[in-house]
Write a protein that holds these residues in place. Structure first.
Motif, mmCIF file in Angstrom:
data_model
loop_
_atom_site.group_PDB
_atom_site.id
_atom_site.type_symbol
_atom_site.label_atom_id
_atom_site.label_comp_id
_atom_site.label_asym_id
_atom_site.label_seq_id
_atom_site.Cartn_x
_atom_site.Cartn_y
_atom_site.Cartn_z
ATOM 1 N N ASP A 1 0.850 -1.194 0.000
ATOM 2 C CA ASP A 1 0.000 0.000 0.000
ATOM 3 C C ASP A 1 0.890 1.250 0.000
ATOM 4 O OD1 ASP A 1 -2.096 1.791 0.213
ATOM 5 O OD2 ASP A 1 -2.446 1.383 2.348
ATOM 6 N N THR A 2 1.504 1.505 -1.147
ATOM 7 C CA THR A 2 2.509 2.567 -1.234
ATOM 8 C C THR A 2 1.931 3.965 -1.071
ATOM 9 O OG1 THR A 2 2.353 2.559 -3.645
ATOM 10 C CG2 THR A 2 4.080 1.195 -2.635
ATOM 11 N N ASP A 3 0.633 4.143 -1.361
ATOM 12 C CA ASP A 3 0.026 5.467 -1.180
ATOM 13 C C ASP A 3 -0.653 5.603 0.188
ATOM 14 O OD1 ASP A 3 -2.290 3.970 -1.460
ATOM 15 O OD2 ASP A 3 -3.027 5.081 -3.211
ATOM 16 N N HIS A 4 -0.554 4.565 1.018
ATOM 17 C CA HIS A 4 -1.089 4.555 2.389
ATOM 18 C C HIS A 4 -2.585 4.867 2.436
ATOM 19 C CE1 HIS A 4 3.073 4.249 3.567
ATOM 20 N NE2 HIS A 4 3.327 5.331 2.869
ATOM 21 N N SER A 5 -3.323 4.370 1.442
ATOM 22 C CA SER A 5 -4.762 4.615 1.375
ATOM 23 C C SER A 5 -5.567 3.613 2.188
ATOM 24 C CB SER A 5 -5.232 4.549 -0.080
ATOM 25 O OG SER A 5 -5.034 3.229 -0.589
ATOM 26 N N GLY A 6 -4.921 2.533 2.619
ATOM 27 C CA GLY A 6 -5.642 1.488 3.334
ATOM 28 C C GLY A 6 -6.249 0.464 2.394
ATOM 29 N N GLU B 1 -2.784 -0.904 -9.751
ATOM 30 C CA GLU B 1 -1.385 -0.587 -10.059
ATOM 31 C C GLU B 1 -0.442 -1.127 -8.988
ATOM 32 O OE1 GLU B 1 -3.862 1.766 -10.051
ATOM 33 O OE2 GLU B 1 -4.109 1.855 -12.218
ATOM 34 N N GLU B 2 -0.822 -0.969 -7.719
ATOM 35 C CA GLU B 2 0.023 -1.474 -6.628
ATOM 36 C C GLU B 2 0.150 -2.999 -6.705
ATOM 37 O OE1 GLU B 2 -0.618 1.770 -3.065
ATOM 38 O OE2 GLU B 2 -2.295 0.454 -3.573
ATOM 39 N N LEU B 3 -0.957 -3.671 -6.940
ATOM 40 C CA LEU B 3 -0.924 -5.128 -7.042
ATOM 41 C C LEU B 3 -0.214 -5.593 -8.306
ATOM 42 C CD1 LEU B 3 -4.486 -5.964 -5.764
ATOM 43 C CD2 LEU B 3 -2.334 -6.639 -4.705
ATOM 44 N N HIS B 4 -0.431 -4.904 -9.382
ATOM 45 C CA HIS B 4 0.214 -5.280 -10.643
ATOM 46 C C HIS B 4 1.733 -5.180 -10.496
ATOM 47 C CE1 HIS B 4 0.861 -5.660 -14.947
ATOM 48 N NE2 HIS B 4 -0.402 -6.055 -15.018
ATOM 49 N N GLY B 5 2.207 -4.148 -9.793
ATOM 50 C CA GLY B 5 3.639 -3.996 -9.552
ATOM 51 C C GLY B 5 4.217 -5.172 -8.800
ATOM 52 N N LEU B 6 3.498 -5.654 -7.805
ATOM 53 C CA LEU B 6 3.959 -6.810 -7.037
ATOM 54 C C LEU B 6 3.933 -8.073 -7.874
ATOM 55 C CD1 LEU B 6 4.539 -8.408 -4.342
ATOM 56 C CD2 LEU B 6 2.065 -8.657 -4.215
ATOM 57 N N LEU B 7 2.822 -8.314 -8.536
ATOM 58 C CA LEU B 7 2.636 -9.581 -9.240
ATOM 59 C C LEU B 7 3.522 -9.719 -10.472
ATOM 60 C CD1 LEU B 7 -1.217 -9.904 -8.890
ATOM 61 C CD2 LEU B 7 0.539 -11.123 -7.609
ATOM 62 N N SER B 8 4.011 -8.602 -10.977
ATOM 63 C CA SER B 8 4.863 -8.686 -12.158
ATOM 64 C C SER B 8 6.353 -8.822 -11.805
ATOM 65 C CB SER B 8 4.633 -7.478 -13.066
ATOM 66 O OG SER B 8 4.939 -6.282 -12.379
ATOM 67 N N THR B 9 6.673 -8.928 -10.521
ATOM 68 C CA THR B 9 8.063 -9.129 -10.109
ATOM 69 C C THR B 9 8.443 -10.597 -10.235
ATOM 70 O OG1 THR B 9 7.545 -9.547 -7.787
ATOM 71 C CG2 THR B 9 7.901 -7.237 -8.439
ATOM 72 N N LYS B 10 9.717 -10.878 -10.118
ATOM 73 C CA LYS B 10 10.208 -12.257 -10.211
ATOM 74 C C LYS B 10 9.823 -13.092 -8.987
ATOM 75 C CE LYS B 10 14.041 -11.207 -13.241
ATOM 76 N NZ LYS B 10 15.472 -11.271 -13.464
#
Length: 94
Positions: free
Chosen positions: A40-45, A50-59
């Motif tokens: 939760d990089t924007d601390h919205s709760g 976009e936040e999840l896509h960033g995680l799931l597209s990592t190795k």
């Protein structure tokens, strides 16, 4: 209780297992909450696509790009376009 060999003492196996399971559940919940907070990089709760896509597209995840959207839809149980902690936790613990 399991009797010990040659002794009148007993081992409280049931009590020990209850303590172990409670500690595991606490650890699992804490791990999931810590992971959620990091994502939760924007601390919205909540977690955005976009936040999840960033995680799931990592190795760290062995998931093809075409399956990421399917996983996101699965995690967003109420279909509002964001993933709450409750939704994330339920998906993570399944």
């Amino acid at each position: 209780r399991i009797p010990t060999a040659g002794a009148a003492k007993t081992f409280a196996y049931g009590e020990l297992m209850e303590e172990v399971l409670a500690a595991k559940e606490h650890y699992d919940t804490k791990f999931v909450k810590d992971l959620f907070d990091r994502l939760d990089t924007d601390h919205s709760g909540t977690l955005s696509v976009e936040e999840l896509h960033g995680l799931l597209s990592t190795k760290a995840f062995d998931i093809s790009p075409e399956h990421i959207d399917d996983l996101l839809k699965y995690m967003d149980m109420n279909g509002d376009g964001i993933v709450s902690f409750e939704e994330f936790s339920k998906a993570a613990m399944d």
